[in-house]
Motif scaffolding. Structure first.
Motif, PDB file in Angstrom:
ATOM      1  N   ALA A   1       0.843  -1.193   0.000  1.00 31.91           N
ATOM      2  CA  ALA A   1       0.000   0.000   0.000  1.00 31.91           C
ATOM      3  C   ALA A   1       0.880   1.245   0.000  1.00 31.91           C
ATOM      4  O   ALA A   1       1.954   1.260   0.610  1.00 31.91           O
ATOM      5  N   PRO A   2       0.439   2.314  -0.653  1.00 35.37           N
ATOM      6  CA  PRO A   2       1.216   3.551  -0.649  1.00 35.37           C
ATOM      7  C   PRO A   2       1.170   4.242   0.706  1.00 35.37           C
ATOM      8  O   PRO A   2       0.157   4.211   1.407  1.00 35.37           O
ATOM      9  N   LEU A   3       2.283   4.872   1.052  1.00 33.11           N
ATOM     10  CA  LEU A   3       2.408   5.601   2.313  1.00 33.11           C
ATOM     11  C   LEU A   3       2.810   7.036   2.017  1.00 33.11           C
ATOM     12  O   LEU A   3       3.767   7.289   1.283  1.00 33.11           O
ATOM     13  N   VAL A   4       2.074   7.968   2.587  1.00 33.60           N
ATOM     14  CA  VAL A   4       2.367   9.396   2.490  1.00 33.60           C
ATOM     15  C   VAL A   4       2.771   9.872   3.879  1.00 33.60           C
ATOM     16  O   VAL A   4       2.140   9.504   4.876  1.00 33.60           O
ATOM     17  N   VAL A   5       3.827  10.693   3.942  1.00 27.72           N
ATOM     18  CA  VAL A   5       4.373  11.131   5.226  1.00 27.72           C
ATOM     19  C   VAL A   5       4.396  12.652   5.279  1.00 27.72           C
ATOM     20  O   VAL A   5       4.852  13.305   4.345  1.00 27.72           O
ATOM     21  N   GLY A   6       3.899  13.203   6.378  1.00 31.05           N
ATOM     22  CA  GLY A   6       3.961  14.644   6.563  1.00 31.05           C
ATOM     23  C   GLY A   6       5.405  15.109   6.704  1.00 31.05           C
ATOM     24  O   GLY A   6       6.137  14.631   7.573  1.00 31.05           O
ATOM     25  N   ALA A   7       5.831  16.021   5.826  1.00 33.87           N
ATOM     26  CA  ALA A   7       7.197  16.549   5.857  1.00 33.87           C
ATOM     27  C   ALA A   7       7.171  17.926   5.203  1.00 33.87           C
ATOM     28  O   ALA A   7       6.755  18.053   4.049  1.00 33.87           O
ATOM     29  N   ASN A   8       7.639  18.934   5.932  1.00 35.66           N
ATOM     30  CA  ASN A   8       7.438  20.310   5.492  1.00 35.66           C
ATOM     31  C   ASN A   8       8.715  21.118   5.292  1.00 35.66           C
ATOM     32  O   ASN A   8       8.650  22.300   4.947  1.00 35.66           O
ATOM     33  N   THR A   9       9.867  20.507   5.512  1.00 34.14           N
ATOM     34  CA  THR A   9      11.139  21.207   5.351  1.00 34.14           C
ATOM     35  C   THR A   9      12.096  20.330   4.556  1.00 34.14           C
ATOM     36  O   THR A   9      11.892  19.115   4.423  1.00 34.14           O
ATOM     37  N   SER A  10      13.153  20.953   4.069  1.00 32.07           N
ATOM     38  CA  SER A  10      14.156  20.171   3.328  1.00 32.07           C
ATOM     39  C   SER A  10      14.732  19.057   4.195  1.00 32.07           C
ATOM     40  O   SER A  10      14.949  17.932   3.728  1.00 32.07           O
ATOM     41  N   ALA A  11      14.961  19.344   5.473  1.00 29.18           N
ATOM     42  CA  ALA A  11      15.558  18.346   6.365  1.00 29.18           C
ATOM     43  C   ALA A  11      14.635  17.162   6.568  1.00 29.18           C
ATOM     44  O   ALA A  11      15.074  16.000   6.491  1.00 29.18           O
ATOM     45  N   THR A  12      13.346  17.420   6.839  1.00 30.61           N
ATOM     46  CA  THR A  12      12.431  16.295   7.070  1.00 30.61           C
ATOM     47  C   THR A  12      12.180  15.526   5.784  1.00 30.61           C
ATOM     48  O   THR A  12      11.986  14.306   5.817  1.00 30.61           O
ATOM     49  N   LEU A  13      12.208  16.203   4.658  1.00 31.48           N
ATOM     50  CA  LEU A  13      12.066  15.493   3.383  1.00 31.48           C
ATOM     51  C   LEU A  13      13.262  14.581   3.139  1.00 31.48           C
ATOM     52  O   LEU A  13      13.106  13.444   2.678  1.00 31.48           O
ATOM     53  N   GLN A  14      14.453  15.045   3.450  1.00 29.45           N
ATOM     54  CA  GLN A  14      15.633  14.215   3.242  1.00 29.45           C
ATOM     55  C   GLN A  14      15.615  12.975   4.123  1.00 29.45           C
ATOM     56  O   GLN A  14      16.170  11.936   3.763  1.00 29.45           O
ATOM     57  N   ASN A  15      14.941  13.055   5.266  1.00 26.11           N
ATOM     58  CA  ASN A  15      14.837  11.889   6.152  1.00 26.11           C
ATOM     59  C   ASN A  15      14.029  10.757   5.523  1.00 26.11           C
ATOM     60  O   ASN A  15      14.087   9.618   5.989  1.00 26.11           O
ATOM     61  N   LEU A  16      13.269  11.069   4.468  1.00 26.54           N
ATOM     62  CA  LEU A  16      12.470  10.045   3.802  1.00 26.54           C
ATOM     63  C   LEU A  16      13.278   9.264   2.767  1.00 26.54           C
ATOM     64  O   LEU A  16      12.802   8.263   2.239  1.00 26.54           O
TER      65      LEU A  16
END
Length: 292
Positions: free
Chosen positions: A73-88
Motif C-alpha cells: 500500500a502507498p504511504l504518504v508522510v507529513g514533511a514540510n522542510t528540506s531536512a524532514t524530506l531528506q529523512n524520507l
C-alpha cells in the motif's frame, strides 16, 4: 492518476503511560487497509507530529512503513522542510510527502509557489501540497494551484479551502494534471461530485468502508448512492470535527475499543463527553441503501 481513492491520515494513539501505543497504531493501519483504504498518511496534522519527539516520529514512521510494505500500500508522510524530506530518502514504501503551504509567514502566493517549487526540486519523493488557508493564513488561488501543477515533483494537492468558493469552481472547471484529494471532510462529497480524485480524510478512521463507497460511487456516476452516503458522512464528519482534530476521533476510537486511551497531548485538550456521545451516535446511525 497515481493518487486516487481514500487515504486515511492516522492518529497517533497513546498508552496509559503516555507513550506511543505502537501495537494500536499497527492495528489501526491494518484495519484501514482491510476496510478498503487505498493508502495511509502518517505524521500529518491528525497524528499530532509537533507533540512527538524525534524518536517517536521515527517509531510511527517505522510502523506505518512496515504495514504498507507488507500490504503493498502507498504511504504518504507529513514533511514540510528540506531536512524532514531528506529523512524520507531510502524509505521505498514512502510514495509522497504531504507538505503544507508555508504557515504563519504569509509570504504571498508567489512566495508560496517559489518555496514549494524549491522543496519539490530537492525532495527525494513527490510532494502532495496541503492547501489549508484557514490554518496557514496563506490563500492560494486556482491560478496559483495550476502553477504548482506544472512543477516537476509535485504530484498531488490536498485541497482544504474551507468550503466551496469561486476558486474551487474555477479549479475544477478546468482540472490541472494533478491528483486532487479532498481534505475538508464535511465537503468531500461535493468535491468528489466536482471531480476530486479521492480524499485524505481523518473522519475515515470511523466508517472507513462507507467513505470508500462514497468515493467509488461518485467515480462510477452512481449519484443516488453517492448523495445518500454523502449526507450521512457529512453529519458524521461534522460531529467528529466539533472540537479540534483529532480529539473527538480519538475519543470515539477509544470508546469503540480500538485504542487504549483517548489521550491527546497539549496544546490539545480531551474531547468533551457530549461531543463524544454525539459522534458515536452519528457513527452508529443506520444507513439505508437507496433504490437505484
Amino acid at each position: 492518476m497515481t493518487f486516487t481513492g481514500l487515504y486515511v491520515p492516522l492518529i497517533t494513539p497513546f498508552d496509559r503511560s503516555g507513550g506511543v501505543a505502537l501495537d494500536a497504531l499497527d492495528a489501526l493501519a491494518n484495519r484501514a487497509l482491510d476496510d478498503g483504504a487505498r493508502g495511509l498518511v502518517v505524521l500529518g496534522t491528525t497524528g499530532e507530529p509537533s507533540s512527538l519527539t524525534p524518536a517517536e516520529q521515527q517509531a510511527v514512521l517505522d510502523v506505518a512503513a512496515r504495514v504498507c510494505r507488507a500490504r503493498h500500500a502507498p504511504l504518504v508522510v507529513g514533511a514540510n522542510t528540506s531536512a524532514t524530506l531528506q529523512n524520507l530518502r531510502g524509505h521505498a514504501e514512502v510514495t509522497a510527502a504531504l507538505t503544507v503551504v508555508p504557515p504563519f509567514v504569509r509570504p504571498g502566493q508567489d512566495g508560496a509557489v517559489a518555496y514549494l517549487t524549491r522543496l519539490a526540486t530537492d525532495s527525494p519523493v513527490p510532494l502532495i501540497v496541503y492547501d489549508i488557508p484557514y490554518r496557514t493564513g496563506q490563500y492560494l488561488s486556482a491560478a496559483a494551484l495550476r502553477r504548482l501543477a506544472d512543477v516537476p515533483g509535485i504530484a498531488g494537492l490536498k485541497y482544504a479551502a474551507g468550503g466551496i468558493n469561486a476558486d474551487t469552481v474555477d479549479l475544477f472547471a478546468d482540472l490541472p494534471d494533478l491528483a486532487i484529494l479532498g481534505g475538508d471532510d464535511t465537503f468531500i462529497s461535493p468535491l468528489l461530485a466536482l471531480g476530486a480524485h479521492g480524499g485524505i480524510l481523518a473522519s475515515a478512521h470511523i466508517a472507513t468502508t462507507e467513505f470508500v463507497r462514497l468515493i467509488d460511487a461518485w467515480h462510477a456516476g452512481d449519484v443516488a448512492v453517492a448523495r445518500a452516503l454523502g449526507g450521512r458522512l457529512a453529519r458524521l464528519s461534522a460531529a467528529l470535527f466539533a472540537e479540534p482534530n483529532p480529539t473527538v476521533i480519538k475519543a470515539v476510537l477509544h470508546a469503540q475499543g480500538h485504542i487504549p486511551t483517548p489521550d491527546v497531548r497539549l496544546p490539545l485538550l480531551p474531547a468533551h463527553p457530549d461531543s463524544t456521545t454525539a459522534a458515536l451516535t452519528a457513527a452508529e446511525h443506520p444507513l439505508a441503501t437507496p433504490h437505484t
